[in-house]
Design an enzyme around this catalytic site. Structure first.
Site, mmCIF file in Angstrom:
data_model
loop_
_atom_site.group_PDB
_atom_site.id
_atom_site.type_symbol
_atom_site.label_atom_id
_atom_site.label_comp_id
_atom_site.label_asym_id
_atom_site.label_seq_id
_atom_site.Cartn_x
_atom_site.Cartn_y
_atom_site.Cartn_z
ATOM 1 C CG ASP A 37 -1.229 -7.065 -5.867
ATOM 2 O OD1 ASP A 37 -0.153 -7.472 -6.313
ATOM 3 O OD2 ASP A 37 -1.359 -6.037 -5.171
ATOM 4 C CE LYS A 59 2.971 -7.504 -2.637
ATOM 5 N NZ LYS A 59 4.090 -6.623 -2.641
ATOM 6 C CG MET A 174 -1.758 -7.856 5.759
ATOM 7 S SD MET A 174 -0.309 -7.153 4.966
ATOM 8 C CE MET A 174 -0.543 -5.411 5.245
HETATM 9 N N1 SAH Z 1 -5.055 -2.598 -0.055
HETATM 10 C C1 SAH Z 1 -5.859 -3.607 0.576
HETATM 11 C C2 SAH Z 1 -5.170 -4.228 1.755
HETATM 12 C C3 SAH Z 1 -3.995 -5.075 1.399
HETATM 13 S S1 SAH Z 1 -3.275 -5.812 2.799
HETATM 14 C C4 SAH Z 1 -7.186 -2.994 0.998
HETATM 15 O O1 SAH Z 1 -7.349 -1.790 0.922
HETATM 16 O O2 SAH Z 1 -8.074 -3.743 1.376
HETATM 17 C C5 SAH Z 1 -3.976 -7.414 2.733
HETATM 18 C C6 SAH Z 1 -4.930 -7.616 3.882
HETATM 19 O O3 SAH Z 1 -6.181 -7.024 3.566
HETATM 20 C C7 SAH Z 1 -5.269 -9.055 4.166
HETATM 21 O O4 SAH Z 1 -4.291 -9.663 4.965
HETATM 22 C C8 SAH Z 1 -6.579 -8.917 4.899
HETATM 23 O O5 SAH Z 1 -6.367 -8.527 6.219
HETATM 24 C C9 SAH Z 1 -7.210 -7.767 4.170
HETATM 25 N N2 SAH Z 1 -8.122 -8.202 3.092
HETATM 26 C C10 SAH Z 1 -8.021 -7.961 1.778
HETATM 27 N N3 SAH Z 1 -9.078 -8.472 1.112
HETATM 28 C C11 SAH Z 1 -9.857 -9.055 2.039
HETATM 29 C C12 SAH Z 1 -11.089 -9.734 1.997
HETATM 30 N N4 SAH Z 1 -11.750 -9.957 0.840
HETATM 31 N N5 SAH Z 1 -11.619 -10.192 3.145
HETATM 32 C C13 SAH Z 1 -10.987 -9.980 4.323
HETATM 33 N N6 SAH Z 1 -9.824 -9.350 4.419
HETATM 34 C C14 SAH Z 1 -9.263 -8.887 3.301
#
Ligand code: SAH
Length: 512
Positions: A37, A59, A174
């Site tokens: 991803d 995406k 998000m």
């Molecule tokens: N499965 C992922 C979440 C996916 S949804 C998890 O467990 O973290 C995607 C959202 O995750 C982004 O919009 C943001 O809000 C958050 N996110 C993912 N990686 C991030 C990072 N390195 N720093 C801050 N927010 C992050």
């Protein structure tokens, strides 16, 4: 049909490759196919077998993305071919990651699967911002919420009013785009405008950025800070009680981009020290080091190795190549004989000590002249047989001095490697340098300086790129920079990587 393969739904963690599980790494190393991803760090792919098929299905909010059913089709198709398929998802696969949907699909198709959890963004962002998510005095619950159920749907899927009265911590995934609406709802639900809020973008990476405020101020704070997505929003009293020490963003080189110019095989150590200090490192290997020797000469030297009273190593590369070849010829370290060992500097000495050999002489100043001085003045080398291990840039001066009337030693030189300039025109790191520039370029030898000048075309900065200053590891490298009309901003006080980094920190922090 062949044996069905297996699909591994793996949490790729928040970004820093150091934050994936040991299990994740094992499976990435074994995978035939890796489907990854946008939020899974592509550096994780470096662990894969070279032949592994790598499929990007990333995406980004608002941009075209591969539809979920197509992704599932890829997983099923490859598994049916009997392949080991790793599905890498940012953070944890079961936290807003559609891992559940993919697992159900695999179940329907009777494909065996395994799920490997990952460090989810809320936990990572909190840790890297020093915010305790729970606290005995301020927060006894932690809630993970999403601003939209999926990035393509621009509607709130949650009634945020319900969370307005929470005494706990809210972690919003998000949600940056929807924040104005979310804040309105939270306030309508009873949340105070004074409630502390922290937003952390790109948590755990060298481009991490954060901003703090309150429910009433945060929209303006975001605007001023220029923070964007992906970001984690943390709301709660705990935000105000975060650690005073910014252990991650407060490191001395945080936010600085630094180019390391050593050969790829050698860059690791310097890059590591710099990233530990918070720097974003671009490795541009201006030179490469290859083993290169005259077999007849090597045979002669090895046959008579016991006659030398001194062996002198003028570089860590010399040490590596010497022992590599020595162990091919002999299976007993005692074949080296009772000789004494000299090294030009600390890095070279460390390489020798890896073989459990003590270094008898390291000059105060790490250069060949100082080494010659000490041997001549303190060791009495008249008529002594000395072996000097070199590369293709021979140490004529050193040899000449040892043999001259000053020293009167009997010296044999054994060149074992060759330094060549690399072509960076196709290197993605060079492209990044052209586009983004850097704060500093660190030169660790004269040969890297020369190669830098030769590759000027591949390294010309675009107008908006940061203009770097040039740092030098020692007097010889500085001289080469000056000879080639490159301005030297700073020089290490002693020729070691550690001193070089100290000087880099002090220079870059005094500039601002
Ligand atoms: N499965 C992922 C979440 C996916 S949804 C998890 O467990 O973290 C995607 C959202 O995750 C982004 O919009 C943001 O809000 C958050 N996110 C993912 N990686 C991030 C990072 N390195 N720093 C801050 N927010 C992050």
């Amino acid at each position: 049909m062949s044996q069905p393969g297996k699909v591994y739904l793996i949490g790729a963690g928040p970004g820093d490759p150091g934050l994936v599980t040991v299990r994740a790494r094992e499976l990435i190393e074994l995978a035939d196919v890796i489907v990854y991803d946008y939020l899974a760090n592509p550096k994780l792919l470096d662990w894969a077998k070279p032949a592994a098929e790598k499929i990007y299905v990333g995406k980004r909010s608002g941009m075209h993305s591969i539809p979920q059913d197509e992704i599932e089709e890829i997983l099923v198709d490859r598994a049916h071919k009997g392949l080991q398929v790793v599905r890498l998802k940012g953070g944890d696969p079961f936290v807003f990651g559609r891992g559940g949907e993919e697992a159900s699909e695999l179940q329907i198709d009777k494909i065996p699967f395994e799920i490997v959890p990952g460090v989810t963004a809320a936990l990572a962002a909190a840790a890297y911002a020093g915010i305790p998510l729970s606290h005995r005095d301020f927060s006894s619950s932690i809630t993970f919420l999403t601003g939209h159920e999926n990035p393509e749907k621009h509607t709130l899927s949650i009634d945020f009013k319900l969370y307005g009265k929470t005494n706990g911590t809210l972690c919003l995934y998000m949600s940056v785009g929807q924040l104005p609406r979310i804040i309105k709802e939270l306030k309508a639900g009873g949340m105070s405008g004074e409630m502390p809020v922290g937003i952390i973008q790109w948590a755990t990476l060298s481009r991490q950025k954060s901003v703090y405020g309150t429910i009433d101020s945060i929209l303006e704070d975001i605007e001023q800070s220029g923070i964007g997505t992906p970001a984690m929003i943390i709301i709660g009293q705990v935000v105000a009680h975060r650690a005073k020490t910014e252990w991650f963003e407060g490191r001395p080189l945080f936010g600085k981009r630094i180019v390391v110019t050593r050969a790829r095989e050698q860059a690791g150590q310097l890059s590591q020290i710099l990233s530990d200090q918070g720097a974003e490192v671009i490795e541009l290997p201006f030179i490469s080091v290859q083993q290169h020797f005259d077999a007849k000469r090597l045979g002669e030297v090895f046959a008579g190795i016991a006659v030398y009273e001194w062996i002198i190593f003028t570089s860590a590369n010399g040490v590596k190549n010497f022992f590599d070849l020595f162990y091919k010829a002999y299976d007993d370290i005692r074949c080296l004989g009772p000789m004494r060992i000299a090294a030009v500097g600390a890095a070279t000495a460390r390489e020798i000590e890896k073989h459990k050999l003590k270094v008898d002489l390291i000059p105060q100043q790490a250069n060949a002249d100082a080494l010659a001085d000490e041997l001549i003045e303190n060791e009495g080398i008249e008529s002594v047989q000395i072996l000097v291990i070199t590369g293709n840039q021979n140490r004529e001066n050193l040899v000449k001095r040892l043999e001259s009337d000053e020293g009167r030693a009997i010296v044999d030189t054994l060149p074992l490697y060759k330094i060549t300039k690399t072509d960076l025109s196709q290197d993605p790191a060079a492209e990044r340098f052209r586009k983004e520039g850097a704060d500093a370029v660190l030169f660790t030898s004269s040969s890297t300086v020369k190669s830098f000048v030769d590759q000027h075309a591949a390294l010309t900065l675009e107008p908006d790129a940061r203009k770097p200053v040039f740092g030098s590891i020692g007097p010889l490298t500085t001289q080469t920079l000056k000879d080639l009309k490159l301005p030297v901003a700073f020089e290490a006080t002693q020729a070691s990587l550690e001193h070089f980094v100290v000087e880099t920190i002090s220079h870059l922090n005094s500039e601002t």
